[in-house]
Motif scaffolding. Structure first.
Motif, PDB file in Angstrom:
ATOM      1  N   ASP A  62       0.826  -1.212   0.000  1.00 33.71           N
ATOM      2  CA  ASP A  62       0.000   0.000   0.000  1.00 33.71           C
ATOM      3  C   ASP A  62       0.854   1.254   0.000  1.00 33.71           C
ATOM      4  N   SER A  63       2.003   1.181   0.637  1.00 34.77           N
ATOM      5  CA  SER A  63       2.844   2.368   0.781  1.00 34.77           C
ATOM      6  C   SER A  63       3.444   2.838  -0.542  1.00 34.77           C
ATOM      7  N   VAL A  64       3.465   1.971  -1.550  1.00 35.48           N
ATOM      8  CA  VAL A  64       4.078   2.353  -2.833  1.00 35.48           C
ATOM      9  C   VAL A  64       3.087   2.309  -3.991  1.00 35.48           C
ATOM     10  N   LYS A  65       1.881   1.858  -3.723  1.00 35.73           N
ATOM     11  CA  LYS A  65       0.888   1.719  -4.791  1.00 35.73           C
ATOM     12  C   LYS A  65       0.646   3.058  -5.462  1.00 35.73           C
ATOM     13  N   GLY A  66       0.666   3.051  -6.784  1.00 34.62           N
ATOM     14  CA  GLY A  66       0.454   4.271  -7.537  1.00 34.62           C
ATOM     15  C   GLY A  66       1.731   5.044  -7.819  1.00 34.62           C
ATOM     16  N   ARG A  67       2.813   4.665  -7.153  1.00 35.61           N
ATOM     17  CA  ARG A  67       4.095   5.372  -7.357  1.00 35.61           C
ATOM     18  C   ARG A  67       5.156   4.441  -7.941  1.00 35.61           C
ATOM     19  N   PHE A  68       5.100   3.172  -7.603  1.00 37.71           N
ATOM     20  CA  PHE A  68       6.090   2.190  -8.070  1.00 37.71           C
ATOM     21  C   PHE A  68       5.425   1.269  -9.083  1.00 37.71           C
ATOM     22  N   THR A  69       6.204   0.849 -10.075  1.00 38.38           N
ATOM     23  CA  THR A  69       5.718  -0.102 -11.066  1.00 38.38           C
ATOM     24  C   THR A  69       6.760  -1.178 -11.288  1.00 38.38           C
ATOM     25  N   LEU A  70       6.324  -2.419 -11.201  1.00 40.11           N
ATOM     26  CA  LEU A  70       7.221  -3.545 -11.452  1.00 40.11           C
ATOM     27  C   LEU A  70       7.007  -4.049 -12.874  1.00 40.11           C
ATOM     28  N   PHE A  71       8.110  -4.243 -13.585  1.00 39.12           N
ATOM     29  CA  PHE A  71       8.070  -4.854 -14.919  1.00 39.12           C
ATOM     30  C   PHE A  71       8.945  -6.087 -14.896  1.00 39.12           C
ATOM     31  N   ARG A  72       8.506  -7.143 -15.525  1.00 37.42           N
ATOM     32  CA  ARG A  72       9.388  -8.281 -15.714  1.00 37.42           C
ATOM     33  C   ARG A  72       9.529  -8.534 -17.207  1.00 37.42           C
TER      34      ARG A  72
END
Length: 117
Positions: A62-72
């Motif tokens: 929740d603390s990073v939702k909307g700011r961090f994006t993970l790509f693989r």
């Protein structure tokens, strides 16, 4: 030999961005869930983001939702963490990890993220 090599950390001002990268080798990357944890001084390691092996869906704290994006990128055996709108509380050592089913079978060496206010 299994390896997870993380890089991309550094010093950034609050509100800035960084992209972490983790290169995997020595195992069948496509079969593994991958993700990022972080650990700040005096705090426990916490999960930041992860991606399942099945459909590649990503999940975030929740603390990073909307700011961090993970790509693989399964073709390159890499997982990335795009971090935007960084806050001082995001400062930590960031670790990439991989696991069959759940994370934690393998860990990278960590990369330091410092956010100045």
């Amino acid at each position: 030999e299994v390896q997870l090599q993380a890089c991309g950390g550094g010093l950034v001002q609050a509100g800035g961005s960084l992209r972490l990268s983790c290169a995997a080798s020595g195992f069948t990357f496509d079969d593994y869930a991958v993700g990022w944890f972080r650990q700040a001084p005096g705090k426990e390691r916490e999960g930041v983001a992860c991606s399942s092996s099945s459909d590649g869906s990503a999940y975030y704290a929740d603390s990073v939702k909307g700011r961090f994006t993970l790509f693989r990128d399964n073709a390159k055996n890499r997982v990335y963490l795009q971090m935007d709108s960084l806050k001082p509380e995001d400062a930590a050592v960031y670790y990439c990890t991989a696991g069959l089913g759940s994370l934690g079978d393998y860990w990278g060496q960590g990369t330091q993220v410092t956010v100045s206010s």
